[in-house]
Design an enzyme around this catalytic site. Structure first.
Site, PDB file in Angstrom:
ATOM      1  N   TYR A 115       0.865  -1.185   0.000  1.00 17.42           N
ATOM      2  CA  TYR A 115       0.000   0.000   0.000  1.00 17.42           C
ATOM      3  C   TYR A 115       0.903   1.238   0.000  1.00 17.42           C
ATOM      4  O   TYR A 115       0.843   2.089   0.869  1.00 17.42           O
ATOM      5  CB  TYR A 115      -0.957  -0.002   1.196  1.00 17.42           C
ATOM      6  CG  TYR A 115      -2.257   0.722   0.899  1.00 17.42           C
ATOM      7  CD1 TYR A 115      -3.147   0.215  -0.035  1.00 17.42           C
ATOM      8  CD2 TYR A 115      -2.566   1.921   1.523  1.00 17.42           C
ATOM      9  CE1 TYR A 115      -4.325   0.882  -0.330  1.00 17.42           C
ATOM     10  CE2 TYR A 115      -3.741   2.597   1.232  1.00 17.42           C
ATOM     11  CZ  TYR A 115      -4.613   2.068   0.306  1.00 17.42           C
ATOM     12  OH  TYR A 115      -5.779   2.727   0.010  1.00 17.42           O
ATOM     13  N   HIS A 167       3.199   4.466  -0.362  1.00 23.21           N
ATOM     14  CA  HIS A 167       2.984   5.919  -0.403  1.00 23.21           C
ATOM     15  C   HIS A 167       4.346   6.584  -0.496  1.00 23.21           C
ATOM     16  O   HIS A 167       5.385   5.907  -0.609  1.00 23.21           O
ATOM     17  CB  HIS A 167       2.191   6.379   0.817  1.00 23.21           C
ATOM     18  CG  HIS A 167       2.777   5.915   2.124  1.00 23.21           C
ATOM     19  ND1 HIS A 167       3.983   6.360   2.602  1.00 23.21           N
ATOM     20  CD2 HIS A 167       2.333   5.010   3.031  1.00 23.21           C
ATOM     21  CE1 HIS A 167       4.240   5.788   3.752  1.00 23.21           C
ATOM     22  NE2 HIS A 167       3.272   4.938   4.038  1.00 23.21           N
ATOM     23  N   GLY A 221       6.268   7.860   1.620  1.00 28.99           N
ATOM     24  CA  GLY A 221       7.248   7.443   2.616  1.00 28.99           C
ATOM     25  C   GLY A 221       8.054   6.268   2.086  1.00 28.99           C
ATOM     26  O   GLY A 221       9.294   6.277   2.089  1.00 28.99           O
ATOM     27  N   HIS A 222       7.336   5.266   1.588  1.00 28.69           N
ATOM     28  CA  HIS A 222       8.021   4.114   0.986  1.00 28.69           C
ATOM     29  C   HIS A 222       8.853   4.555  -0.219  1.00 28.69           C
ATOM     30  O   HIS A 222       9.940   4.034  -0.464  1.00 28.69           O
ATOM     31  CB  HIS A 222       7.011   3.070   0.502  1.00 28.69           C
ATOM     32  CG  HIS A 222       6.087   2.536   1.560  1.00 28.69           C
ATOM     33  ND1 HIS A 222       4.748   2.817   1.602  1.00 28.69           N
ATOM     34  CD2 HIS A 222       6.332   1.724   2.621  1.00 28.69           C
ATOM     35  CE1 HIS A 222       4.193   2.193   2.632  1.00 28.69           C
ATOM     36  NE2 HIS A 222       5.128   1.531   3.270  1.00 28.69           N
ATOM     37  N   MET A 244      12.498   6.341   9.468  1.00 30.63           N
ATOM     38  CA  MET A 244      12.545   6.814  10.858  1.00 30.63           C
ATOM     39  C   MET A 244      11.140   7.021  11.430  1.00 30.63           C
ATOM     40  O   MET A 244      10.989   7.285  12.614  1.00 30.63           O
ATOM     41  CB  MET A 244      13.346   8.120  10.944  1.00 30.63           C
ATOM     42  CG  MET A 244      14.842   7.901  10.966  1.00 30.63           C
ATOM     43  SD  MET A 244      15.358   6.893  12.394  1.00 30.63           S
ATOM     44  CE  MET A 244      15.176   8.092  13.716  1.00 30.63           C
ATOM     45  N   ASP A 285       9.259   4.711  11.920  1.00 24.53           N
ATOM     46  CA  ASP A 285       9.273   3.618  12.898  1.00 24.53           C
ATOM     47  C   ASP A 285      10.655   3.587  13.550  1.00 24.53           C
ATOM     48  O   ASP A 285      11.440   2.665  13.330  1.00 24.53           O
ATOM     49  CB  ASP A 285       8.960   2.299  12.188  1.00 24.53           C
ATOM     50  CG  ASP A 285       7.617   2.347  11.485  1.00 24.53           C
ATOM     51  OD1 ASP A 285       6.595   2.191  12.159  1.00 24.53           O
ATOM     52  OD2 ASP A 285       7.581   2.585  10.263  1.00 24.53           O
ATOM     53  N   GLN A 338      11.712   0.621  15.468  1.00 24.69           N
ATOM     54  CA  GLN A 338      12.027  -0.500  14.571  1.00 24.69           C
ATOM     55  C   GLN A 338      13.472  -0.388  14.074  1.00 24.69           C
ATOM     56  O   GLN A 338      14.198  -1.386  14.005  1.00 24.69           O
ATOM     57  CB  GLN A 338      11.051  -0.504  13.396  1.00 24.69           C
ATOM     58  CG  GLN A 338      11.353  -1.524  12.338  1.00 24.69           C
ATOM     59  CD  GLN A 338      10.200  -1.676  11.355  1.00 24.69           C
ATOM     60  OE1 GLN A 338       9.272  -2.442  11.606  1.00 24.69           O
ATOM     61  NE2 GLN A 338      10.252  -0.954  10.252  1.00 24.69           N
ATOM     62  N   SER A 372       0.303   4.125   5.646  1.00 27.17           N
ATOM     63  CA  SER A 372      -0.745   3.339   4.984  1.00 27.17           C
ATOM     64  C   SER A 372      -2.029   3.392   5.808  1.00 27.17           C
ATOM     65  O   SER A 372      -3.129   3.255   5.272  1.00 27.17           O
ATOM     66  CB  SER A 372      -0.299   1.879   4.836  1.00 27.17           C
ATOM     67  OG  SER A 372       0.966   1.815   4.221  1.00 27.17           O
TER      68      SER A 372
HETATM   69  P1  AMP Z   1       5.368  -0.450   6.336  1.00 31.28           P
HETATM   70  O1  AMP Z   1       4.899  -0.804   4.972  1.00 31.28           O
HETATM   71  O2  AMP Z   1       4.427   0.443   7.092  1.00 31.28           O
HETATM   72  O3  AMP Z   1       5.840  -1.640   7.131  1.00 31.28           O
HETATM   73  O4  AMP Z   1       6.672   0.446   6.121  1.00 31.28           O
HETATM   74  C1  AMP Z   1       7.751  -0.037   5.370  1.00 31.28           C
HETATM   75  C2  AMP Z   1       8.915   0.896   5.568  1.00 31.28           C
HETATM   76  O5  AMP Z   1       8.562   2.211   5.139  1.00 31.28           O
HETATM   77  C3  AMP Z   1       9.336   1.019   7.038  1.00 31.28           C
HETATM   78  O6  AMP Z   1      10.748   1.052   7.121  1.00 31.28           O
HETATM   79  C4  AMP Z   1       8.731   2.333   7.446  1.00 31.28           C
HETATM   80  O7  AMP Z   1       9.422   2.969   8.505  1.00 31.28           O
HETATM   81  C5  AMP Z   1       8.870   3.134   6.159  1.00 31.28           C
HETATM   82  N1  AMP Z   1       7.916   4.248   6.184  1.00 31.28           N
HETATM   83  C6  AMP Z   1       6.584   4.171   6.368  1.00 31.28           C
HETATM   84  N2  AMP Z   1       6.047   5.427   6.393  1.00 31.28           N
HETATM   85  C7  AMP Z   1       7.068   6.289   6.226  1.00 31.28           C
HETATM   86  C8  AMP Z   1       7.178   7.716   6.169  1.00 31.28           C
HETATM   87  N3  AMP Z   1       6.120   8.496   6.289  1.00 31.28           N
HETATM   88  N4  AMP Z   1       8.400   8.254   5.981  1.00 31.28           N
HETATM   89  C9  AMP Z   1       9.508   7.452   5.863  1.00 31.28           C
HETATM   90  N5  AMP Z   1       9.476   6.118   5.913  1.00 31.28           N
HETATM   91  C10 AMP Z   1       8.278   5.540   6.088  1.00 31.28           C
END
Ligand code: AMP
Length: 282
Positions: A32, A34, A36-37, A148, A150, A153, A186
């Site tokens: 999903y 966005h 950030g990814h 960052m 997370d 994490q 997401s």
């Molecule tokens: P997720 O799909 O939510 O597990 O996120 C996958 C990766 O994308 C993780 O390392 C998250 O920290 C990173 N991530 C998610 N949202 C953001 C964001 N807004 N800015 C930077 N990295 C993000």
């Protein structure tokens, strides 16, 4: 761009590329996608020969009553985003492929898990560490990119890589935000429209705390109370936690010094949002 669902297929392609001297960059996600990814993908693309994106909603990191079944998914959109960023491989396994019924080992994280999201989501980081151990072994990247957003994490993954001797560089990437300051997530799609309007106040509360630190405030409790007051005044969310710790150690602080993190989690009706800022205090 190849989309691969089988571990063996991905491993054989990547081992061949590695033996030809190619540098592998890895971006693990739950999909999903966005912006950030996308920031993670852009950095991976800029600094590696081969970019691998994994999309896997990892059941092990969801607790009971959490949103595993309703977690948003859109593989068609994700493929387009991946293509735009020059991804070479999407690894998109099934749960059965990642966790066959006869699995006998999982990973347990001992440090940095009794605070923040580790405290409110018991077992969450064990699930994260288990899936990443598998993914790191499958992909064997040189570089792996984590947001960052997370921050806890990132600290846990750095511990995993150090303790299990993975020859992988962990690269933290800054939080990407909407124009109004809300950290991209997401889970933002779960917000009701009035909650979406209130949500930027989370970051505003963190910014105002960072400004107070810049003006000389060093009392962690006072800052936490101010953040709580601000969030309770400006949003309908329920505060899960507001914490200030040393970063990346995540140790308690009464007086602020060094590199610190101010981290919050707030529950709205259908979404629990997290955000943080890190501040260096000279
Ligand atoms: P997720 O799909 O939510 O597990 O996120 C996958 C990766 O994308 C993780 O390392 C998250 O920290 C990173 N991530 C998610 N949202 C953001 C964001 N807004 N800015 C930077 N990295 C993000």
């Amino acid at each position: 761009m190849k989309i691969i669902t089988k571990i063996k297929d991905l491993q054989s392609d990547l081992l061949l590329l590695k033996s030809n001297g190619k540098k592998i960059g890895f971006v693990p996600t739950m999909g999903y996608l966005h912006e950030g990814h996308e920031a993670l993908l852009a950095q991976a693309r800029a600094n590696n020969d081969v970019v691998v994106l994994s999309i896997f909603v990892n059941p092990l990191q969801f607790g009971e009553g959490e949103d595993l079944d309703t977690y948003p998914r859109d593989i068609v959109h994700d493929e387009q985003v991946a293509k735009k960023h020059g991804v070479d491989y999407i690894f998109y396994p099934t749960v059965q492929e990642m966790y066959p019924d006869d699995m006998s080992v999982t990973v347990k994280v001992h440090k940095n898990t009794d605070v923040l999201c580790g405290a409110s989501r018991p077992g969450h980081f064990d699930g994260v560490a288990t899936v990443l151990t598998k993914l790191f072994n499958i992909v064997q990247p040189h570089n792996a990119y984590f947001g960052m957003k997370d921050a806890q994490q990132v600290a846990v993954v750095k511990g995993l890589v150090k303790d299990f001797n993975f020859p992988i560089e962990i690269i933290p990437v800054d939080i990407v935000r909407e124009e109004d300051g809300l950290a991209k997530s997401s889970r933002n799609v779960y917000l009701l429209s009035e909650e979406r309007e209130e949500a930027p106040h989370l970051y505003k509360s963190l910014q105002s705390a960072a400004e107070k630190i810049a003006e000389g405030e060093r009392n962690a409790n006072r800052l936490k109370q101010e953040i709580r007051g601000y969030i309770e005044k400006h949003t309908s969310g329920i505060v899960d936690y507001i914490e200030i710790y040393s970063y990346p150690e995540l140790g308690e602080l009464t007086e602020l010094k060094g590199q610190i993190i101010i981290a919050i989690a707030v529950k709205f009706s259908r979404a629990r949002l997290i955000d943080n800022v890190t501040v260096e205090i000279g």
